[in-house]
Scaffold this motif. Structure first.
Motif, PDB file in Angstrom:
ATOM      1  N   PHE A 117       0.783  -1.344  -0.183  1.00  0.00           N
ATOM      2  CA  PHE A 117       0.018  -0.120   0.075  1.00  0.00           C
ATOM      3  C   PHE A 117       0.958   1.284   0.163  1.00  0.00           C
ATOM      4  O   PHE A 117       0.436   2.061  -0.554  1.00  0.00           O
ATOM      5  N   MET A 118       1.971   1.053   0.639  1.00  0.00           N
ATOM      6  CA  MET A 118       2.949   2.302   0.549  1.00  0.00           C
ATOM      7  C   MET A 118       3.673   2.587  -0.780  1.00  0.00           C
ATOM      8  O   MET A 118       3.484   3.683  -1.362  1.00  0.00           O
ATOM      9  N   LYS A 119       3.725   1.615  -1.600  1.00  0.00           N
ATOM     10  CA  LYS A 119       4.381   1.588  -2.980  1.00  0.00           C
ATOM     11  C   LYS A 119       3.123   2.143  -3.942  1.00  0.00           C
ATOM     12  O   LYS A 119       3.553   2.890  -4.889  1.00  0.00           O
ATOM     13  N   SER A 120       2.159   1.727  -3.522  1.00  0.00           N
ATOM     14  CA  SER A 120       0.936   2.194  -4.617  1.00  0.00           C
ATOM     15  C   SER A 120       0.145   3.505  -4.066  1.00  0.00           C
ATOM     16  O   SER A 120      -0.968   3.676  -4.503  1.00  0.00           O
ATOM     17  N   ALA A 121       0.867   4.009  -2.982  1.00  0.00           N
ATOM     18  CA  ALA A 121       0.077   5.283  -2.685  1.00  0.00           C
ATOM     19  C   ALA A 121      -0.132   6.146  -3.592  1.00  0.00           C
ATOM     20  O   ALA A 121      -1.294   7.006  -3.718  1.00  0.00           O
ATOM     21  N   MET A 122       0.808   6.491  -4.411  1.00  0.00           N
ATOM     22  CA  MET A 122       0.474   7.531  -5.461  1.00  0.00           C
ATOM     23  C   MET A 122      -0.602   7.193  -6.286  1.00  0.00           C
ATOM     24  O   MET A 122      -1.351   7.962  -6.904  1.00  0.00           O
ATOM     25  N   LEU A 123      -0.650   5.905  -6.928  1.00  0.00           N
ATOM     26  CA  LEU A 123      -1.640   5.440  -7.611  1.00  0.00           C
ATOM     27  C   LEU A 123      -3.069   5.538  -7.199  1.00  0.00           C
ATOM     28  O   LEU A 123      -4.204   5.927  -7.725  1.00  0.00           O
ATOM     29  N   TYR A 124      -3.181   5.141  -5.697  1.00  0.00           N
ATOM     30  CA  TYR A 124      -4.356   5.237  -5.046  1.00  0.00           C
ATOM     31  C   TYR A 124      -4.785   6.753  -5.039  1.00  0.00           C
ATOM     32  O   TYR A 124      -5.947   7.089  -5.216  1.00  0.00           O
ATOM     33  N   ARG A 125      -3.842   7.708  -4.679  1.00  0.00           N
ATOM     34  CA  ARG A 125      -4.258   8.964  -4.574  1.00  0.00           C
ATOM     35  C   ARG A 125      -4.716   9.605  -6.177  1.00  0.00           C
ATOM     36  O   ARG A 125      -5.689  10.345  -5.924  1.00  0.00           O
ATOM     37  N   LEU A 136     -14.946   3.262  -3.767  1.00  0.00           N
ATOM     38  CA  LEU A 136     -14.424   1.701  -3.413  1.00  0.00           C
ATOM     39  C   LEU A 136     -14.205   1.357  -4.778  1.00  0.00           C
ATOM     40  O   LEU A 136     -13.359   0.375  -4.695  1.00  0.00           O
ATOM     41  N   PHE A 137     -14.478   1.624  -5.881  1.00  0.00           N
ATOM     42  CA  PHE A 137     -14.212   1.250  -7.215  1.00  0.00           C
ATOM     43  C   PHE A 137     -12.552   1.661  -7.385  1.00  0.00           C
ATOM     44  O   PHE A 137     -11.795   1.127  -8.123  1.00  0.00           O
ATOM     45  N   ALA A 138     -12.324   2.724  -7.271  1.00  0.00           N
ATOM     46  CA  ALA A 138     -11.061   3.284  -7.112  1.00  0.00           C
ATOM     47  C   ALA A 138      -9.986   2.383  -6.652  1.00  0.00           C
ATOM     48  O   ALA A 138      -9.000   2.037  -7.016  1.00  0.00           O
ATOM     49  N   LEU A 139     -10.378   2.231  -5.173  1.00  0.00           N
ATOM     50  CA  LEU A 139      -9.282   1.281  -4.251  1.00  0.00           C
ATOM     51  C   LEU A 139      -9.317  -0.104  -4.939  1.00  0.00           C
ATOM     52  O   LEU A 139      -8.317  -0.829  -5.020  1.00  0.00           O
ATOM     53  N   VAL A 140     -10.354  -0.575  -5.189  1.00  0.00           N
ATOM     54  CA  VAL A 140     -10.292  -2.082  -5.909  1.00  0.00           C
ATOM     55  C   VAL A 140      -9.683  -2.059  -7.075  1.00  0.00           C
ATOM     56  O   VAL A 140      -8.798  -2.820  -7.371  1.00  0.00           O
ATOM     57  N   SER A 141      -9.571  -1.146  -7.927  1.00  0.00           N
ATOM     58  CA  SER A 141      -9.319  -1.250  -9.429  1.00  0.00           C
ATOM     59  C   SER A 141      -7.663  -0.992  -9.300  1.00  0.00           C
ATOM     60  O   SER A 141      -6.891  -1.685 -10.035  1.00  0.00           O
TER      61      SER A 141
END
Length: 269
Positions: free
Chosen positions: A190-198, A253-258
């Motif tokens: 989750f730390m590595k993907s933080a930017m993608l999530y944001r 929710l969709f953003a997090l799952v995707s």
């Protein structure tokens, strides 16, 4: 410019996805409202030589909503000047009784025939008019329109999801070097993907807010009101608290799952 285009790709895809979802809800609400109007307007006309009791009819036809007698006063008033009062009185006695029978829901053709057969089994009833064809035709057309909207929305949503996944995949590859370095330092997924999530969350939130704004404003426009009035339909007001909250929650929710699905899939490759 390239960054703006990539964000626009996510926003337009999420916008179309949420728009399609809410549009199906609007169509469903319109069809249900029209079905209620048909039920309220639809009535079976019964001609009987004797008085009918609603309770007795309900024993044979449970879905009866109401039974009301249709007054013959208007017919007699028209003949008042052409007939003597004596003949008019005799005619009033000889005239059959007319009833309007309303049902709780719209019956299909098979059920209408069954109701008609039960009514015809009553000796005092001499004629029945169901007027079913016109109402059934209109309602079936609306149901067909609803089904077509659902199918179209499904395909639009499917394409939008593919575009969103593709863009997240592109972002993942663009930031793969940074993510690889973070992996070497023991960073969590989750730390590595933080930017993608944001990035995905921000774009999704913007899109959901735009969809909410569109559906809030659209029913209040004069052109929409006039069009709805011409078709005798009611365009539902957008519930900003419930429906808006649902759209925003669904976008988050969709953003997090995707992001999770795409990032983990690429990580295993």
């Amino acid at each position: 410019m390239r960054s703006v285009n990539s964000h626009f790709s996510i926003m337009i895809s999420v916008f179309v996805l949420l728009f399609s979802f809410q549009f199906t809800n609007v169509i469903k609400s319109i069809v249900n409202d029209y079905a209620t109007k048909i039920v309220n307007d639809y009535a079976i006309v019964i001609v009987s030589s004797a008085e009918l009791k609603e309770d007795e009819l309900r024993k044979q036809i449970p879905e009866i909503e109401s039974l009301s007698e249709i007054s013959s006063k208007k017919i007699l008033d028209r003949l008042k000047n052409d007939m003597s009062s004596k003949n008019l009185s005799l005619l009033q006695v000889a005239l059959p009784k007319f009833y309007s029978l309303k049902l709780e829901s719209i019956p299909n053709k098979k059920r209408i025939e069954a109701i008609k057969q039960k009514l015809m089994g009553i000796n005092t009833i001499t004629r029945i008019e169901t007027f079913a064809k016109t109402h059934e035709k209109m309602f079936k057309m609306l149901q067909l329109l609803q089904a077509m909207v659902y199918i179209f929305a499904f395909f639009v949503a499917f394409v939008s999801i593919l575009l969103i996944f593709k863009q997240i995949r592109i972002w993942t590859y663009e930031h793969s070097r940074r993510m690889s370095i973070m992996t070497l330092f023991g960073a969590s997924f989750f730390m590595k993907s933080a930017m993608l999530y944001r990035m995905t969350l921000v774009d999704s939130l913007v899109s959901s807010i735009l969809v909410c704004a569109l559906y809030t404003v659209a029913p209040r426009l004069a052109i929409v009101k006039d069009f709805a009035a011409e078709l005798d339909i009611m365009v539902p007001e957008f519930d900003l608290l419930y429906q808006g909250g649902t759209l925003i929650g669904a976008s988050i929710l969709f953003a997090l799952v995707s992001v999770t699905i795409v990032s983990r899939k690429i990580g295993r490759v």
